[in-house]
Scaffold this active site. Structure first.
Site, PDB file in Angstrom:
ATOM      1  N   TYR A   1      -2.201  -1.293  10.462  1.00 11.97           N
ATOM      2  CA  TYR A   1      -2.217  -1.513   8.999  1.00 11.97           C
ATOM      3  C   TYR A   1      -0.961  -0.914   8.376  1.00 11.97           C
ATOM      4  CZ  TYR A   1      -3.972  -1.437   4.167  1.00 11.97           C
ATOM      5  OH  TYR A   1      -4.138  -1.633   2.812  1.00 11.97           O
TER       6      TYR A   1
ATOM      7  N   SER B   1       0.878  -1.180   0.000  1.00 11.05           N
ATOM      8  CA  SER B   1       0.000   0.000   0.000  1.00 11.05           C
ATOM      9  C   SER B   1       0.911   1.225   0.000  1.00 11.05           C
ATOM     10  CB  SER B   1      -0.850  -0.003   1.277  1.00 11.05           C
ATOM     11  OG  SER B   1      -1.459   1.255   1.491  1.00 11.05           O
TER      12      SER B   1
END
Ligand code: NAD
Length: 256
Positions: free
Chosen positions: A158, A144
């Site tokens: 995350y 990401s």
């Protein structure tokens, strides 16, 4: 001749979002597709869709955080595919709620790490020896933009997990470069998928997220998949250990 005719690809998280788009696109390019996902019904639907379109696909229900399930899944994939030319280790979660680090529970931290980090490692540790014995292969892991930068959106675990995916990708790439196994990561900006639908349903949040991207919009799963296909293909034969950002200029506009 299609780009991946006679090639096989294993995709985790292929029942929805980016993984589903990848499964359909790889199949459209001639690859035989094996989907591993925890969501059985949705996964079977994707396989049926591919087979209806004349492609070839298989599904196996797997929780990638469980070593025994991953091992069984890889065995089944080899049974159906004969070999694993490409792997797209894409399954991941963002967590059920956004919270500053001090408020995150241990079980929430553990689940994100187990799926996003350990799951990628469990898959790679079985895929890599198979690819080495075949004489080569290509792996793409989904990280990401939050694998290369931080955020104040309350996604601490995350962010940490996706930085770990980038690190794991680079370590593996260097270790296996001379064995002809290329290992890269794709780092998407915000992408319209079920993972972030809840956020995007809030109009103010959608506007905020759109504005974070220099292009002024959220990405589509297909736009991430095009990068994944390129990284997986022989066109990227000299690319390994790369964290490819596909983010509509989100990181580039940080100072503006
Ligand atoms: P999604 O929720 O639409 O799809 C994720 C898929 O992974 C689902 O099919 C789900 O069932 C599966 N999955 C979840 N836990 C699993 C487990 N334990 N074992 C096996 N399968 C499991 O999400 P998405 O947006 O398509 O996300 C795909 C990847 O992209 C994730 O790694 C995510 O972190 C990453 N990503 C997404 C965005 C975004 O904005 N959507 C941005 C950057 C990175």
């Amino acid at each position: 001749m299609k780009r991946f005719e006679d090639k096989s690809v294993l995709i985790t998280g292929g029942a929805a979002g980016i993984g589903k788009a990848a499964a359909l696109t790889f199949a459209g390019e001639g690859a035989t597709v094996f989907i591993a996902d925890i969501a059985a019904e949705a996964g079977e639907r994707v396989v049926a869709q591919i087979n209806d379109l004349g492609g070839k696909a298989y599904f196996y229900r797997t929780d990638i955080a469980q070593a025994v399930e991953v091992d069984a899944m890889i065995e089944r994939a080899l049974h159906h595919l004969g070999r694993i030319d490409m792997a797209f280790n894409n399954a991941g979660i963002s967590g059920k709620r956004a919270m500053p680090l001090a408020h995150i529970r241990e079980d929430e931290w553990d689940r994100i790490m187990e799926i996003n980090v350990k799951g990628v490692w469990l898959c790679m540790r079985r895929q890599i020896p198979i690819m080495v014995s075949q004489g080569g292969g290509s792996i793409v892991n989904t990280a990401s933009i939050l694998g290369v930068t931080g955020t104040a959106l309350g996604l601490g675990p995350y962010v940490a997990s996706k930085h770990a995916v980038v690190g794991l990708t680079k370590a593996a790439a260097v270790e296996y470069a001379k064995k002809q196994v290329r290992i890269n990561a794709v780092c998407p900006g915000f992408v319209e998928t079920p993972m972030i639908n809840g956020l995007l349903d809030i109009p103010a949040m959608r506007t905020k997220i759109e504005k974070m991207h220099a292009m002024g919009r959220i990405g589509s799963a297909c736009e991430i998949v095009r990068a994944v296909l390129w990284l997986s293909s022989d066109e990227a034969s000299f690319v390994t250990g790369h964290d490819m950002v596909v983010d509509g200029g989100c990181l580039a506009r940080a100072a503006s």
